[in-house]
Design an enzyme around this catalytic site. Structure first.
Site, PDB file in Angstrom:
ATOM      1  N   ASP A  90       0.603   6.026   6.910  1.00  0.00           N
ATOM      2  CA  ASP A  90       0.235   4.890   7.118  1.00  0.00           C
ATOM      3  C   ASP A  90       0.540   3.537   7.637  1.00  0.00           C
ATOM      4  OD1 ASP A  90      -0.600   6.651   4.288  1.00  0.00           O
ATOM      5  OD2 ASP A  90      -0.700   5.017   3.098  1.00  0.00           O
ATOM      6  N   GLU A 136      -4.154   6.690   5.033  1.00  0.00           N
ATOM      7  CA  GLU A 136      -4.796   6.178   3.718  1.00  0.00           C
ATOM      8  C   GLU A 136      -5.853   5.236   3.717  1.00  0.00           C
ATOM      9  OE1 GLU A 136      -2.660   3.713   0.393  1.00  0.00           O
ATOM     10  OE2 GLU A 136      -4.779   3.218  -0.442  1.00  0.00           O
ATOM     11  N   LYS A 144      -5.697  11.060   3.248  1.00  0.00           N
ATOM     12  CA  LYS A 144      -5.292  11.306   1.388  1.00  0.00           C
ATOM     13  C   LYS A 144      -5.824  10.147   1.188  1.00  0.00           C
ATOM     14  CE  LYS A 144      -0.713   8.553   2.447  1.00  0.00           C
ATOM     15  NZ  LYS A 144      -1.134   7.203   1.092  1.00  0.00           N
ATOM     16  N   LYS A 169      -2.635   6.748  -2.962  1.00  0.00           N
ATOM     17  CA  LYS A 169      -0.749   6.407  -2.205  1.00  0.00           C
ATOM     18  C   LYS A 169       0.140   7.550  -2.308  1.00  0.00           C
ATOM     19  CE  LYS A 169      -2.494   2.516  -3.185  1.00  0.00           C
ATOM     20  NZ  LYS A 169      -3.505   1.719  -2.764  1.00  0.00           N
ATOM     21  N   CYS A 195       2.973   3.184  -1.079  1.00  0.00           N
ATOM     22  CA  CYS A 195       2.896   4.589  -0.336  1.00  0.00           C
ATOM     23  C   CYS A 195       4.020   5.462  -0.431  1.00  0.00           C
ATOM     24  CB  CYS A 195       1.722   4.858   0.325  1.00  0.00           C
ATOM     25  SG  CYS A 195       0.452   4.281   0.060  1.00  0.00           S
ATOM     26  N   GLN A 241      21.112   7.226  -9.618  1.00  0.00           N
ATOM     27  CA  GLN A 241      21.915   8.873 -10.458  1.00  0.00           C
ATOM     28  C   GLN A 241      21.394   9.406  -9.918  1.00  0.00           C
ATOM     29  OE1 GLN A 241      18.926   8.612 -13.836  1.00  0.00           O
ATOM     30  NE2 GLN A 241      18.300   6.856 -13.025  1.00  0.00           N
TER      31      GLN A 241
HETATM   32  C1  C5J Z   1       0.534   2.165   1.178  1.00  0.00           C
HETATM   33  C2  C5J Z   1      -0.599   0.731  -0.357  1.00  0.00           C
HETATM   34  N1  C5J Z   1       0.033   2.503   2.437  1.00  0.00           N
HETATM   35  N2  C5J Z   1       0.202  -0.534  -0.593  1.00  0.00           N
HETATM   36  N3  C5J Z   1      -0.577   1.803   0.398  1.00  0.00           N
HETATM   37  O1  C5J Z   1       1.781   1.307   0.845  1.00  0.00           O
HETATM   38  O2  C5J Z   1      -1.732   0.190  -0.801  1.00  0.00           O
END
Ligand code: C5J
Length: 229
Positions: A25, A73, A130, A133, A163, A203
């Site tokens: 993104d 996104e 997409k 997220k 994301c 972990q």
């Molecule tokens: C992403 C968001 N790309 N923060 N989207 O992290 O809404």
């Protein structure tokens, strides 16, 4: 070419032909004023510092001929892929689909949904739209990776705790070995980025590994030393 690099919580080994870089993104809507990130009240200048390291990482992936996926996104213009709950986020007039200085906010095809120029995809690289997220939700990413016999993913992009982390968790559950490059990711909230790095590698690497860009970006000579074959 098989490489092994210093990473946390342990060294990370991968075969470059079976690895993809997933650049999450890196769009104007998240990185520049006037987009979705700012509409939600965020200080988008917090993300600027990861552009150059992300570009260096992308250049490196291209130089070793690694598969590259650029996610974005973005929603369909008719908003048919945007759940009503998501549509309600943000102040009225600055929500998904509303007009903004870079076109309709978070809508595919608008200039805000496009990638920042430094991270523009090249021909042959996968661009994956997409609606969520996570990069695996309502996309063909898993099939696409399986067809290419990919077993490891290198992650970068924004935002670290939303994301990027969601996509890493989805990938981890699907059996991919996931490495997050520390300098090539950013959050509007630096402490969320740090918390995410800590969570991923806690972990014994419950979500994956993290490494500094310098572990990957090495000159040809040391790259050859690091290569096991
Ligand atoms: C992403 C968001 N790309 N923060 N989207 O992290 O809404």
């Amino acid at each position: 070419m098989e490489l092994g690099i210093n990473a946390q919580p342990a060294p990370f080994s991968f075969e470059t032909t079976r690895t993809a870089l997933v650049m999450i993104d890196m769009q104007r809507d998240f990185l520049l004023p006037g987009g979705f990130g700012e509409a939600l009240g965020n200080d988008v200048s917090q993300l600027a510092g990861c552009i150059s390291p992300a570009r260096q990482l992308l250049d490196w992936a291209r130089s070793v001929r690694m598969s590259v996926v650029h996610t974005k996104e973005a929603h369909a213009p008719d908003l048919s892929d945007c759940p009503p709950a998501k549509l309600q986020r943000g102040a009225p007039g600055k929500r998904i689909g509303d007009p903004g200085p870079m076109g309709r906010i978070l809508i595919d095809g608008e200039s805000g949904s496009d990638f920042v120029p430094e991270l523009a995809p090249l021909a042959g690289e996968r661009v994956l739209r997409k609606p969520g997220k996570g990069a695996f939700y309502a996309t063909d990413l898993d099939d696409w990776l399986q067809k290419r016999n990919i077993s490891s993913l290198i992650f970068a992009g924004v935002t670290t705790e939303v994301c990027v982390q969601t996509s890493m968790r989805e990938a981890n559950d699907r059996g991919y070995n996931c490495l997050l490059i520390e300098e090539a990711t950013a959050s509007y909230f630096p402490h969320f980025k740090q918390a995410t790095l800590d969570m991923v590698r806690a972990q014994g690497g419950i979500v994956g590994w993290t490494a500094s860009l310098g572990e990957l970006i090495v000159d040809r000579e040391s790259l050859n030393v690091k290569a096991r074959k």
